[in-house]
Structures are given as C-alpha cells and as structure tokens.
Scaffold this motif. Sequence first.
Motif, mmCIF file in Angstrom:
data_model
loop_
_atom_site.group_PDB
_atom_site.id
_atom_site.type_symbol
_atom_site.label_atom_id
_atom_site.label_comp_id
_atom_site.label_asym_id
_atom_site.label_seq_id
_atom_site.Cartn_x
_atom_site.Cartn_y
_atom_site.Cartn_z
ATOM 1 N N UNK A 59 11.198 -9.069 -13.735
ATOM 2 C CA UNK A 59 11.067 -8.779 -12.297
ATOM 3 C C UNK A 59 12.313 -8.093 -11.738
ATOM 4 N N UNK A 60 13.463 -8.646 -12.007
ATOM 5 C CA UNK A 60 14.704 -8.109 -11.447
ATOM 6 C C UNK A 60 14.939 -6.665 -11.898
ATOM 7 N N UNK A 61 14.629 -6.381 -13.146
ATOM 8 C CA UNK A 61 14.841 -5.030 -13.686
ATOM 9 C C UNK A 61 13.800 -4.033 -13.205
ATOM 10 N N UNK A 62 12.644 -4.524 -12.761
ATOM 11 C CA UNK A 62 11.546 -3.624 -12.400
ATOM 12 C C UNK A 62 11.233 -3.581 -10.910
ATOM 13 N N UNK A 63 11.853 -4.441 -10.112
ATOM 14 C CA UNK A 63 11.456 -4.552 -8.707
ATOM 15 C C UNK A 63 11.629 -3.259 -7.916
ATOM 16 N N UNK A 64 12.540 -2.395 -8.334
ATOM 17 C CA UNK A 64 12.734 -1.125 -7.635
ATOM 18 C C UNK A 64 12.107 0.048 -8.383
ATOM 19 N N UNK A 65 11.372 -0.237 -9.432
ATOM 20 C CA UNK A 65 10.707 0.796 -10.220
ATOM 21 C C UNK A 65 9.511 1.308 -9.408
ATOM 22 N N UNK A 66 9.508 2.591 -9.042
ATOM 23 C CA UNK A 66 8.402 3.099 -8.224
ATOM 24 C C UNK A 66 7.063 3.124 -8.964
ATOM 25 N N UNK A 67 7.080 2.938 -10.286
ATOM 26 C CA UNK A 67 5.850 2.927 -11.060
ATOM 27 C C UNK A 67 5.330 1.530 -11.339
ATOM 28 N N UNK A 68 5.971 0.517 -10.751
ATOM 29 C CA UNK A 68 5.575 -0.875 -10.994
ATOM 30 C C UNK A 68 5.219 -1.557 -9.670
ATOM 31 N N UNK A 69 4.420 -2.606 -9.759
ATOM 32 C CA UNK A 69 4.045 -3.369 -8.565
ATOM 33 C C UNK A 69 4.927 -4.604 -8.389
ATOM 34 N N UNK B 242 -5.945 3.513 -12.796
ATOM 35 C CA UNK B 242 -5.211 3.275 -11.562
ATOM 36 C C UNK B 242 -6.101 2.713 -10.467
ATOM 37 N N UNK B 243 -7.351 3.180 -10.368
ATOM 38 C CA UNK B 243 -8.269 2.641 -9.359
ATOM 39 C C UNK B 243 -8.396 1.120 -9.511
ATOM 40 N N UNK B 244 -8.529 0.693 -10.751
ATOM 41 C CA UNK B 244 -8.670 -0.739 -11.035
ATOM 42 C C UNK B 244 -7.346 -1.458 -10.792
ATOM 43 N N UNK B 245 -6.274 -0.875 -11.272
ATOM 44 C CA UNK B 245 -4.927 -1.428 -11.135
ATOM 45 C C UNK B 245 -4.586 -1.688 -9.668
ATOM 46 N N UNK C 20 0.818 -1.217 0.000
ATOM 47 C CA UNK C 20 0.000 0.000 0.000
ATOM 48 C C UNK C 20 0.854 1.270 0.000
ATOM 49 N N UNK C 21 2.001 1.236 0.651
ATOM 50 C CA UNK C 21 2.911 2.391 0.599
ATOM 51 C C UNK C 21 3.331 2.661 -0.838
ATOM 52 N N UNK C 22 3.704 1.598 -1.538
ATOM 53 C CA UNK C 22 4.104 1.734 -2.935
ATOM 54 C C UNK C 22 2.938 2.253 -3.779
ATOM 55 N N UNK C 23 1.769 1.655 -3.599
ATOM 56 C CA UNK C 23 0.600 2.080 -4.374
ATOM 57 C C UNK C 23 0.192 3.517 -4.039
ATOM 58 N N UNK C 24 0.348 3.925 -2.787
ATOM 59 C CA UNK C 24 0.018 5.306 -2.422
ATOM 60 C C UNK C 24 0.982 6.302 -3.064
ATOM 61 N N UNK C 25 2.252 5.920 -3.185
ATOM 62 C CA UNK C 25 3.217 6.774 -3.899
ATOM 63 C C UNK C 25 2.811 6.896 -5.364
ATOM 64 N N UNK C 26 2.429 5.768 -5.947
ATOM 65 C CA UNK C 26 1.981 5.788 -7.343
ATOM 66 C C UNK C 26 0.730 6.645 -7.492
ATOM 67 N N UNK C 27 -0.173 6.534 -6.525
ATOM 68 C CA UNK C 27 -1.408 7.314 -6.575
ATOM 69 C C UNK C 27 -1.112 8.813 -6.517
ATOM 70 N N UNK C 28 -0.127 9.197 -5.727
ATOM 71 C CA UNK C 28 0.270 10.605 -5.660
ATOM 72 C C UNK C 28 0.791 11.076 -7.025
ATOM 73 N N UNK C 29 1.518 10.208 -7.715
ATOM 74 C CA UNK C 29 1.996 10.542 -9.062
ATOM 75 C C UNK C 29 0.824 10.686 -10.024
ATOM 76 N N UNK C 30 -0.125 9.776 -9.920
ATOM 77 C CA UNK C 30 -1.310 9.817 -10.785
ATOM 78 C C UNK C 30 -2.063 11.124 -10.552
ATOM 79 N N UNK C 31 -2.234 11.479 -9.287
ATOM 80 C CA UNK C 31 -2.943 12.720 -8.950
ATOM 81 C C UNK C 31 -2.187 13.956 -9.443
ATOM 82 N N UNK C 32 -0.862 13.826 -9.588
ATOM 83 C CA UNK C 32 -0.043 14.931 -10.101
ATOM 84 C C UNK C 32 -0.002 14.936 -11.633
#
Length: 176
Positions: free
Chosen positions: A153-163, A110-113, A89-101
């Motif tokens: 997975x390895x390339x994206x695990x630290x991507x703040x825009x990915x789950x 994003x709501x569905x995602x 949820x921390x990760x998703x909330x960061x993403x949500x802040x980006x979406x809102x921006x």
Amino acid sequence: MLKDIDTFKNLNKNELMQILKKEASNIDIMDIMKACIFLSEDAKYVQGSYREEYLKSYNEAFITRLKVLKDDQEEYSEQVNCESIQEALKLLNKQEAQVEAGEGFDPDFFKIYKIMSLYTTFILEESVHPPGTPFPGKFKVKYENGVYLCPVKENQKDNPGAVCGFCIAEQDPEFL
C-alpha cells in the motif's frame, strides 16, 4: 450513471449499488472473456512461482465478484462519503484516459476493474484485492482483527495506475 456521481451531494450505498449494477449490466460475456484473456496475457510477466495463485486471486477479485454484485440483494442504509467516492472517480477517470490512449489495462478489463474497485471499497468495505492476493516477494494481503493489511500500500498509494489511493486496506506494518 457513474459519470454523474460528481454532482451528488448525498448518496447512500443502495443508490451507489444500483448505479454499479446498471454499469455492470453493460458488461457481456465477450467483455468477460476479453478481460480473462487480458489477465492471462498479463500473468506472463508474473513470476512463475506464483502465477497460478495470482490469476486465481485476480479472477476472484474482479471477474467472480461481478456476479456477486449483480446478485447482491442486501439492503445497505449507510451513506457513502461523497467526497471520497468523487476522489476515487477522479483517479479512475485518469486511468480510463490512459486506457483509452492505449496505455495500462485492457479496456474490457478496465470496465470491470472500475466497477469492482468501487463496489468492494464503498459497498462491501473490503480491500480491492481480497485476502490472500499475492504480490512479488511472496507477500500477501491479509485480514487480521477486522483490518485489511496490504504489503504494498505505502509503495503504491501514489501510483496513478493503482487504486491503492482509495482502497480501505492499510499498510501491513510488517512490510514498512
């Protein structure tokens, strides 16, 4: 509600599923249509050779599964790892802040995602992207011997825009 989960010390799958169903009940046909339009628009930037497969997979992973969640009558007795879901949820909330921006995903998608990422990971215990989901280079998510294998997975695990950071898929060793 999802925003309250960070206060939970104990949560079972049925309780989480009811929270996700309540969140999903706030998604109407217009939200779904806007999300589909976003996916179609986003697919313009996907290589033509696998655009159709990409769209089919993303619609299955997020749009179609929304109905699966709403119709899910399974009784799940297992506990949810509250620390893991709070991190998700921390990760998703960061993403949500980006979406809102105005960055990243479309707000309706994003709501569905957000809901579906949590449902597949913590309720179904499946990878967020279903087996067969294509990635650039003709790589696909696989399910072998009870394990979801992701080529990125390895390339994206630290991507703040990915789950990927909380998805249960493991890195496909073929693509290390």
